[in-house]
Design a protein around this motif. Sequence first.
Motif, PDB file in Angstrom:
ATOM      1  N   CYS A 156      -0.701   6.745   7.596  1.00 37.36           N
ATOM      2  CA  CYS A 156      -1.015   5.437   8.160  1.00 37.36           C
ATOM      3  C   CYS A 156      -0.283   4.385   7.358  1.00 37.36           C
ATOM      4  CB  CYS A 156      -2.518   5.168   8.084  1.00 37.36           C
ATOM      5  SG  CYS A 156      -2.927   3.550   8.785  1.00 37.36           S
ATOM      6  N   ASN A 158      -0.760   0.922   8.231  1.00 38.75           N
ATOM      7  CA  ASN A 158      -1.288  -0.372   8.678  1.00 38.75           C
ATOM      8  C   ASN A 158      -1.745  -1.232   7.504  1.00 38.75           C
ATOM      9  OD1 ASN A 158      -0.952  -0.294  11.530  1.00 38.75           O
ATOM     10  ND2 ASN A 158      -2.478   1.334  11.568  1.00 38.75           N
ATOM     11  N   TYR A 159      -2.027  -0.612   6.393  1.00 36.20           N
ATOM     12  CA  TYR A 159      -2.422  -1.354   5.189  1.00 36.20           C
ATOM     13  C   TYR A 159      -3.512  -2.383   5.439  1.00 36.20           C
ATOM     14  CZ  TYR A 159       1.390   0.956   2.803  1.00 36.20           C
ATOM     15  OH  TYR A 159       2.207   1.912   2.257  1.00 36.20           O
ATOM     16  N   CYS A 160      -4.588  -1.967   6.074  1.00 35.21           N
ATOM     17  CA  CYS A 160      -5.771  -2.829   6.108  1.00 35.21           C
ATOM     18  C   CYS A 160      -6.119  -3.067   4.633  1.00 35.21           C
ATOM     19  CB  CYS A 160      -6.905  -2.123   6.839  1.00 35.21           C
ATOM     20  SG  CYS A 160      -6.443  -1.761   8.548  1.00 35.21           S
ATOM     21  N   CYS A 163      -8.382  -0.632   2.560  1.00 33.63           N
ATOM     22  CA  CYS A 163      -8.340   0.814   2.852  1.00 33.63           C
ATOM     23  C   CYS A 163      -7.373   1.597   1.972  1.00 33.63           C
ATOM     24  CB  CYS A 163      -7.975   1.010   4.313  1.00 33.63           C
ATOM     25  SG  CYS A 163      -8.007   2.738   4.809  1.00 33.63           S
ATOM     26  N   VAL A 165      -6.385   4.766   2.667  1.00 34.58           N
ATOM     27  CA  VAL A 165      -5.684   5.828   3.407  1.00 34.58           C
ATOM     28  C   VAL A 165      -4.147   5.752   3.332  1.00 34.58           C
ATOM     29  CG1 VAL A 165      -5.321   6.854   5.710  1.00 34.58           C
ATOM     30  CG2 VAL A 165      -7.636   6.346   4.922  1.00 34.58           C
ATOM     31  N   PRO A 166      -3.524   4.563   3.450  1.00 31.60           N
ATOM     32  CA  PRO A 166      -2.062   4.542   3.345  1.00 31.60           C
ATOM     33  C   PRO A 166      -1.558   5.104   2.008  1.00 31.60           C
ATOM     34  CG  PRO A 166      -2.850   2.502   4.294  1.00 31.60           C
ATOM     35  CD  PRO A 166      -4.065   3.241   3.813  1.00 31.60           C
TER      36      PRO A 166
HETATM   37 FE1  SF4 Z   1      -5.001   2.777   8.426  1.00 30.28          FE
HETATM   38 FE2  SF4 Z   1      -7.181   2.503   6.939  1.00 30.28          FE
HETATM   39 FE3  SF4 Z   1      -6.443   0.534   8.520  1.00 30.28          FE
HETATM   40 FE4  SF4 Z   1      -7.408   2.775   9.570  1.00 30.28          FE
HETATM   41  S1  SF4 Z   1      -8.566   1.360   8.298  1.00 30.28           S
HETATM   42  S2  SF4 Z   1      -5.614   1.629  10.263  1.00 30.28           S
HETATM   43  S3  SF4 Z   1      -6.612   4.280   8.119  1.00 30.28           S
HETATM   44  S4  SF4 Z   1      -5.269   1.303   6.772  1.00 30.28           S
END
Ligand code: SF4
Length: 440
Positions: A156, A158-160, A163, A165-166
């Motif tokens: 991922c 998207n770098y919320c 988060c 995950v990235p």
């Molecule tokens: Fe990606 Fe985390 Fe945002 Fe989901 S919440 S889009 S895994 S950065």
Amino acid sequence: MEKIYIETYGCQMNFADSEVIASILHGAGYGVSGSVEEADFILINTCAIRDNAEQRVRHRVRELRAMQTRRPGLRVGVLGCMAERLQSRLMAEEDNVSFVCGPDAYRRLPAMLADVRRGGKAADVELSTTETYADIEPVRLAGNGISAYISIMRGCQNYCSYCVVPYTRGRERSRDPQTIVDEARTLFGRGYREVTLLGQNVNSYCWQGADGVPTTFPELMDRVAAIDPRLRVRFATSHPKDLSDKLLEVMAAHDNICRCIHLPVQSGSDRMLKLMNRKYTVEWYLDRVASIRRHLPDCSITTDVIAGFCGETLEDHELTLELFRTVRYDYAFMFKYSQREGTYASRHMADDISEAEKTRRLNEIIALQGRIALENNREEVGRVYEVLVEGESHRSKERLFGRNSQNKVLVFDRGDAVAGTYRRVRVDDVTAATLLGTLV
Ligand code: SF4
Ligand code: SAH
Ligand code: F3S
């Protein structure tokens, strides 16, 4: 033959990964055991999304230390997102861990286990821009033989801002659609009746073929749904910024694409959404919800929400409650904000809502959502649904359970129904979580 035992925490993608790990190690001559007691290697596939997910794993690792004292040959390894995040620091902190392996390094597990067997320690947390494990046929662990996960992309970017995950899963990459269609078709041939296509943001799935022609997510869905009308197709997760009308049109064209969309909102306040780097506004989100209702009037909508993100005021929180009242979700995963080291929020924003206040706000959302789910379910009484029968109800052998297309669980007297088949069930009574019904 030496045996491995895999224990999985976290999201559906981790469960899918564990099936890839089992396949790789089975191919290298290891037995895959269903019991910790007979294992030579315990592999813990971990999640790093919130601090409590990591604490649970640490607790488990320490619990296994006692078993290792009894059985000195037993080796413990940590895999997945927490391994990626902490790397060899984890082996220093938990000295009974012999190896750490990140989500893109599973092909190297046989070599790592060989090192560990010789008494060493091993770590491989290299991330990849191309690995999708497309050629590995997962070993279906503890499944019901009816529904299976298929991973269609990894990573991922998207770098919320909140988060991790990235950082734990690396860059986004899509898997060759032909391998996905083949895997789904093989499963159907073996009697499976439901596949869930998985990615952190499935709407941005895009495969560039050798001919330069891209395959997008709606096109992939169209191909998987065309395999057989008796194969149900689900998918998760949809990022609201990329949920297209094209996808909704493809869903409407196939009755076997399930009427359920998981559309994580995170907050009902534009100010928070901006700080979270979600790249949409509440207005945009509500427009997507309206489009879902227009294309698929019987579609259920579910979400994820975070209470107490950095700087969240009571007004922001109230806007989240307001959004929940407007959308009336069928289900929601609700979390307290947990600061994650290395994320943008941890570097640039203050985690300034007290734990007690986060809990209070979370409980308010949970209570509201509980009322809404019950009210939504009450409207189901009298409706008849096609249910894919999954097995015996946990409470009683006389009753079976299954899901409707909307992903709601129905429990009903078993009659002559058989797991793995479709039956029509009328809803007689409901709770906030379950529909109780009768075969028709
Ligand atoms: Fe990606 Fe985390 Fe945002 Fe989901 S919440 S889009 S895994 S950065
Ligand atoms: N890719 C998915 C979400 C994957 S993580 C998406 O973008 O929708 C699952 C959920 O965990 C997120 O939707 C979010 O609600 C929650 N989450 C992620 N990071 C979090 C954090 N630091 N604290 C609390 N909840 C978090
Ligand atoms: Fe957890 Fe990693 Fe999934 S952090 S939610 S296991 S992608």
